[in-house]
Scaffold this motif. Structure first.
Motif, mmCIF file in Angstrom:
data_model
loop_
_atom_site.group_PDB
_atom_site.id
_atom_site.type_symbol
_atom_site.label_atom_id
_atom_site.label_comp_id
_atom_site.label_asym_id
_atom_site.label_seq_id
_atom_site.Cartn_x
_atom_site.Cartn_y
_atom_site.Cartn_z
ATOM 1 N N TYR A 265 0.843 -1.190 0.000
ATOM 2 C CA TYR A 265 0.000 0.000 0.000
ATOM 3 C C TYR A 265 0.882 1.245 0.000
ATOM 4 N N GLU B 29 0.806 5.598 0.090
ATOM 5 C CA GLU B 29 -0.044 6.740 0.409
ATOM 6 C C GLU B 29 -0.481 7.434 -0.868
ATOM 7 N N GLU B 30 -1.696 7.912 -0.862
ATOM 8 C CA GLU B 30 -2.256 8.570 -2.048
ATOM 9 C C GLU B 30 -1.449 9.798 -2.447
ATOM 10 N N THR B 31 -0.946 10.546 -1.486
ATOM 11 C CA THR B 31 -0.147 11.731 -1.832
ATOM 12 C C THR B 31 1.125 11.335 -2.568
ATOM 13 N N VAL C 155 1.499 8.589 -4.442
ATOM 14 C CA VAL C 155 1.084 8.127 -5.770
ATOM 15 C C VAL C 155 0.834 9.323 -6.688
ATOM 16 N N GLN C 156 0.131 10.326 -6.183
ATOM 17 C CA GLN C 156 -0.158 11.510 -6.990
ATOM 18 C C GLN C 156 1.121 12.269 -7.337
ATOM 19 N N ARG D 277 2.785 10.421 -10.133
ATOM 20 C CA ARG D 277 2.072 10.680 -11.387
ATOM 21 C C ARG D 277 2.417 12.058 -11.942
ATOM 22 N N PRO E 99 -2.775 12.962 -12.666
ATOM 23 C CA PRO E 99 -3.017 13.023 -11.225
ATOM 24 C C PRO E 99 -4.033 14.084 -10.843
ATOM 25 N N THR E 100 -4.568 13.894 -9.668
ATOM 26 C CA THR E 100 -5.358 14.955 -9.074
ATOM 27 C C THR E 100 -4.367 15.880 -8.377
#
Length: 79
Positions: A2, A4-6, A8-9, A12, A45-46
Motif C-alpha cells: 500500500y 499513500e495517495e499523496t 502516488v499523486q 504521477r 493526477p489529481t
C-alpha cells in the motif's frame, strides 16, 4: 504494498512532467519521441489546491500529445 495517495499523486505528476518535457524537447530537436503513446497507462493526477492546477496540467499534457501527433505526421510525410 500500500502506498499513500499523496505519494502516488506525486509520482504521477513527476511522470507527466517528464512526458511533457520529452515531447517538447523532441519536437524542438526534431528527433523521434522516445515514449510510445500506446504504452502510457498512467492517469493524470489529481492536484491539491484550486481546480485550475489540475486543468493546467491536463492542458499541458494534451498540448504535448498534439505536438507529438504533428511531429509524427511530419516524419511520416518525409518517408
Amino acid at each position: 504494498h500500500y502506498m499513500e495517495e499523496t505519494y502516488v499523486q506525486r509520482c504521477r505528476r513527476a511522470w507527466w512532467t517528464v512526458y511533457i518535457l520529452e515531447r517538447r524537447m523532441g519536437s524542438l530537436l526534431g528527433v523521434p519521441m522516445a515514449i510510445a503513446e500506446e504504452s502510457i497507462s498512467t492517469p493524470i493526477p489529481t492536484t491539491p489546491g484550486p481546480p485550475q492546477n489540475s486543468v493546467a496540467l491536463q492542458l499541458q499534457v494534451r498540448f504535448a500529445q498534439m505536438l507529438a501527433m504533428i511531429d509524427q505526421s511530419r516524419l511520416n510525410s518525409l518517408n
